[in-house]
Motif scaffolding. Structure first.
Motif, PDB file in Angstrom:
ATOM      1  N   LYS A  34      -0.732  11.090 -14.594  1.00 42.26           N
ATOM      2  CA  LYS A  34       0.099  12.205 -14.117  1.00 42.26           C
ATOM      3  C   LYS A  34      -0.021  12.334 -12.593  1.00 42.26           C
ATOM      4  N   ALA A  35      -1.267  12.246 -12.104  1.00 41.04           N
ATOM      5  CA  ALA A  35      -1.487  12.408 -10.662  1.00 41.04           C
ATOM      6  C   ALA A  35      -0.838  11.267  -9.878  1.00 41.04           C
ATOM      7  N   LEU A  36      -0.924  10.057 -10.410  1.00 39.65           N
ATOM      8  CA  LEU A  36      -0.284   8.919  -9.729  1.00 39.65           C
ATOM      9  C   LEU A  36       1.232   9.070  -9.752  1.00 39.65           C
ATOM     10  N   GLN A  37       1.730   9.505 -10.885  1.00 41.06           N
ATOM     11  CA  GLN A  37       3.178   9.690 -11.041  1.00 41.06           C
ATOM     12  C   GLN A  37       3.700  10.727 -10.039  1.00 41.06           C
ATOM     13  N   ASP A  38       2.904  11.765  -9.820  1.00 39.24           N
ATOM     14  CA  ASP A  38       3.339  12.859  -8.954  1.00 39.24           C
ATOM     15  C   ASP A  38       3.130  12.578  -7.468  1.00 39.24           C
ATOM     16  N   SER A  39       2.434  11.499  -7.148  1.00 43.16           N
ATOM     17  CA  SER A  39       2.114  11.275  -5.730  1.00 43.16           C
ATOM     18  C   SER A  39       3.234  10.485  -5.043  1.00 43.16           C
ATOM     19  N   HIS A  40       3.573  10.932  -3.854  1.00 42.82           N
ATOM     20  CA  HIS A  40       4.681  10.295  -3.137  1.00 42.82           C
ATOM     21  C   HIS A  40       4.250   9.776  -1.774  1.00 42.82           C
ATOM     22  N   GLU A  41       2.943   9.701  -1.557  1.00 42.34           N
ATOM     23  CA  GLU A  41       2.449   9.194  -0.281  1.00 42.34           C
ATOM     24  C   GLU A  41       2.672   7.681  -0.194  1.00 42.34           C
ATOM     25  N   THR A  42       2.620   7.153   1.005  1.00 49.74           N
ATOM     26  CA  THR A  42       2.865   5.719   1.212  1.00 49.74           C
ATOM     27  C   THR A  42       1.788   4.880   0.520  1.00 49.74           C
ATOM     28  N   TRP A  43       0.545   5.319   0.684  1.00 56.99           N
ATOM     29  CA  TRP A  43      -0.579   4.546   0.141  1.00 56.99           C
ATOM     30  C   TRP A  43      -1.242   5.291  -1.013  1.00 56.99           C
ATOM     31  N   LYS A  44      -1.592   4.542  -2.033  1.00 58.07           N
ATOM     32  CA  LYS A  44      -2.367   5.108  -3.144  1.00 58.07           C
ATOM     33  C   LYS A  44      -3.678   4.331  -3.227  1.00 58.07           C
ATOM     34  N   VAL A  45      -4.757   5.031  -2.959  1.00 57.27           N
ATOM     35  CA  VAL A  45      -6.077   4.399  -2.924  1.00 57.27           C
ATOM     36  C   VAL A  45      -6.950   5.016  -4.021  1.00 57.27           C
ATOM     37  N   CYS A  46      -7.464   4.179  -4.903  1.00 59.48           N
ATOM     38  CA  CYS A  46      -8.384   4.666  -5.941  1.00 59.48           C
ATOM     39  C   CYS A  46      -9.795   4.231  -5.601  1.00 59.48           C
TER      40      CYS A  46
END
Lengths: 386, 287
Positions: free
Chosen positions: B156-168
């Motif tokens: 859900k959190a990944l789906q809702d994120s619209h930032e350029t970079w997604k870092v886990c």
């Protein structure tokens, strides 16, 4: 050839037959899993993730149903649970055993610098009923420690199931909803029983399926779905004995259920070992030893403590059972194996904690030679004259 | 003989110069408007190497003013009493904390679960959480207990994120070629499909006490940085998927994100840059 096999089978002692029929499925599955997970982990986990729900949540229903059948029959005249009040002392001893084991587990994993493993303490309650029975039978066939050990194992597992339901690391329980659906399942089973339905299929497909959904919905492991239903199946008037296979001509519903599901349940157990025992050795850390240490030290100590409390409360130990026998029974109850492995899978998601707890469950097999060794040392059963 | 001696002296001088040069240079874009952060894993020993890594981080901070440190788990070993939090966290990183550098922790198998409530870890009592810095969204996960609820939350959190970079980031590495632990394949099969589905760009982990950069796997960049306190010297068994590695000394990472470029640097306890490079934002389409 067939005659030769029949002749050979007739000569095989019943205990060995019991071992062949009840104790090999899980070790075979576990052995395959350990080799596979450590040589081709990717394919192992792909395969097991694909079938884990079918095995753990559905097929294992029949394993626990057959375990429940043994307990239900034991409540009939001639059984170890008949009359019920005989069970009080072993039940109190089981409370002692599970409490002391759990406390030791928490302290040991802290000392081994893996505090995250504390959540796995309910797994210390698991006792492999078949294996502990097997060990107790080796120690002595007719001795009172056999029924005492059985009752202790059953009570420990029941406490473990309760602990898993109430102390999940990540609680997601819907107990009220589950209880309402369960009431419907038990209602169906009671109606079937009152209508004297002799086929087990309506119990299984009607009450059993509703019960499975009740467990699933409530957040408690659905492998226990038939545990509350099996007692409603009409059964023999007298207990045929623990782990005594039903005769092919048996007419009662519970025996018929066993005849049909005995071998599928063994297959389920083999697959259960395959799905859950595949622990990559490199995932293990010292905390792995927390579970076996807690069980091997905690069960005998806890049994002594619990029995002491029960005696102080006015209960009496069975004839020919003293502190030496209690120690042996405690070691036998420390064999967690199949049930501890089940508790591990029911309690923890895939990852390091489950890997370590599952390996710990396998390592509790060490308690079997310890039980036999302690029996020899303390001259219990066939090793002495007590 | 004289020539050989000259060559030796020259080589020695070159090594010393290179070392000094490495210690004095921060080879990142070091732009004023960028997202700068450091990554440390398996740090909380309270021993001298942890303090030396922390000192090196402090030195670097004066020239590369990162304001965030992501902690990759095993932030604390052994005792975890209030005095241990001082010895294993507050003292070694005192200057960074004083400079308002924010630490955002994830927990490992050696951390007490209740450490989520330790204020300076900034976890706000959560085992897993998300936060944003500039155009980067971070997802701190609890790989020690990857339960279905957490997976649902992550999706859900990944789906809702619209930032350029997604870092886990989390403790157990999905890919690792260190011989002690190696890849957590069981977790990989659970998490990788989610990362791919929602376009995670980069993943940082610890657990193995080495540094390793993995060649992009299905388009995702993976780093193992689990030697900011602990070290398993010589434990790396570089494999085909290893892009770079370092197992001779403690290490930590510096990362800078400018637009669609992420520059990384792995630095040893003594300030040696042991790996560096640039990741350009993956162009793969998310499902």
């Amino acid at each position: 050839m067939a005659r030769r096999i029949r002749a050979w089978r007739a000569q095989v002692p019943r205990l060995l037959e019991f071992a062949l029929e009840h104790l090999l499925a899980l070790p075979i599955g576990a052995s395959i899993a350990l080799v596979w997970a450590n040589t081709h982990p990717e394919s192992y986990f792909q395969f097991t993730y694909a079938i884990s729900f079918a095995v753990n949540d559905i097929a294992m229903v029949f394993f626990f149903a057959l375990m429940t059948k043994e307990i239900v029959e034991a409540t009939a005249p001639g059984g170890v649970l008949h009359p019920w009040h005989r069970a009080w002392l072993p039940v109190i001893a089981a409370v002692g055993a599970t409490t002391v084991s759990a406390l030791i587990h928490v302290r040991v994993v802290e000392a081994l610098d893996e505090p995250a493993l504390r959540v796995a303490w309910p797994a210390t309650s698991g006792t492999d009923i078949a294996l502990s029975y097997f060990v107790a039978r080796i120690v002595s066939r007719g001795h009172s420690i056999v029924p005492f050990g059985l009752l202790l194992a059953i009570a420990s597992d029941a406490l473990g199931i309760l602990a898993i339901a109430l102390f999940q690391p990540v609680p997601d329980l819907h107990l009220v909803q589950g209880a309402m659906i369960m009431a419907a399942a038990i209602g169906i089973a009671a109606v079937l029983r009152r209508a004297r339905v002799m086929s087990f299929w309506p119990y299984l497909l009607g009450a059993g399926c509703v019960s499975w959904y009740a467990f699933f919905r409530s957040g408690i492991h659905p492998a226990l779905a038939l545990v509350p239903i099996v007692p409603f199946l009409p059964h023999a008037a007298r207990d045929p004995g623990f782990f005594v296979d039903a005769r092919p001509d048996a007419r009662d519903t519970l025996s018929h259920f066993e005849i049909v599901w005995r071998h599928p349940a063994q297959l389920a157990l083999l697959l259960f070992g395959l799905v859950n025992a595949g622990v990559p050795f490199r995932a293990l850390e010292p905390g792995t030893f927390g579970l076996p240490i807690a069980m091997i030290v905690g069960k005998p100590l806890g049994v002594l403590l619990g029995a002491g409390v029960a005696i102080a409360a006015g209960l009496h130990l069975p004839h020919h059972v003293g502190w030496r026998e209690l120690i042996v029974v405690g070691f036998a109850a420390a064999i967690g194996f199949s049930v501890a492995l089940f508790f591990s899978a029911a309690l923890l998601p895939p990852g390091q904690l489950r890997a370590e707890t599952s390996m710990g469950a396998l390592l509790t097999l060490v308690a079997a030679p310890l039980a036999l060794g302690s029996a020899k040392l303390l001259r219990v059963g066939r090793f002495g004259h007590s | 003989m004289a020539t050989a001696r000259c060559c030796s002296v020259f080589l020695l001088a070159a090594v010393v110069c290179a070392r000094l040069f490495a210690q004095s240079v921060v080879a990142l874009p070091n732009r004023t408007d960028s997202v700068k952060f450091a990554a440390i894993g398996d740090n909380g020993t309270g021993d001298r190497p942890q303090y030396e890594v922390a000192q090196q981080m402090t030195r670097v901070h004066s020239r590369f003013p990162f304001n965030l440190v992501i902690m990759l788990g095993d932030n604390m070993y052994g005792g975890q009493n209030p005095s241990d939090f001082v010895k294993k966290f507050e003292q070694p990183y005192a200057e960074l904390l004083a400079a308002n550098v924010k630490f955002q922790a994830s927990l490992g198998n050696h951390d007490r679960p209740e450490n989520v409530s330790y204020g300076p870890y900034n976890m706000n009592g959560q085992r897993y959480y998300t936060f944003v810095r500039g155009n980067v969204r971070f997802f701190a996960l609890d790989s020690t207990l990857m339960d279905p609820k957490q997976r649902e939350w992550l999706e859900k959190a990944l789906q809702d994120s619209h930032e350029t970079w997604k870092v886990c980031y989390f403790h157990h590495p999905l890919y690792s070629n260190a011989s002690r632990h190696g890849s957590s394949v069981d977790l990989r099969l659970v998490l990788e499909p989610i990362f791919l589905k929602y376009g995670v760009n980069v993943v940082f982990s610890g657990h193995d006490h080495v540094y390793e950069r993995i060649k992009p796997q299905k388009g995702i960049y993976y780093f193992v940085s689990g030697a900011a306190g602990q070290l398993r010297k010589g434990n790396m068994r570089a494999a085909a998927e290893t892009a770079a590695s370092f197992d001779q000394d403690q290490s930590f990472m510096l990362i800078e994100v400018v637009g669609t470029e992420m520059t990384y640097q792995a630095m040893s306890r003594t300030g040696l840059v042991v790996d560096s490079g640039v990741i350009r934002l993956q162009t793969r389409a998310t499902e």
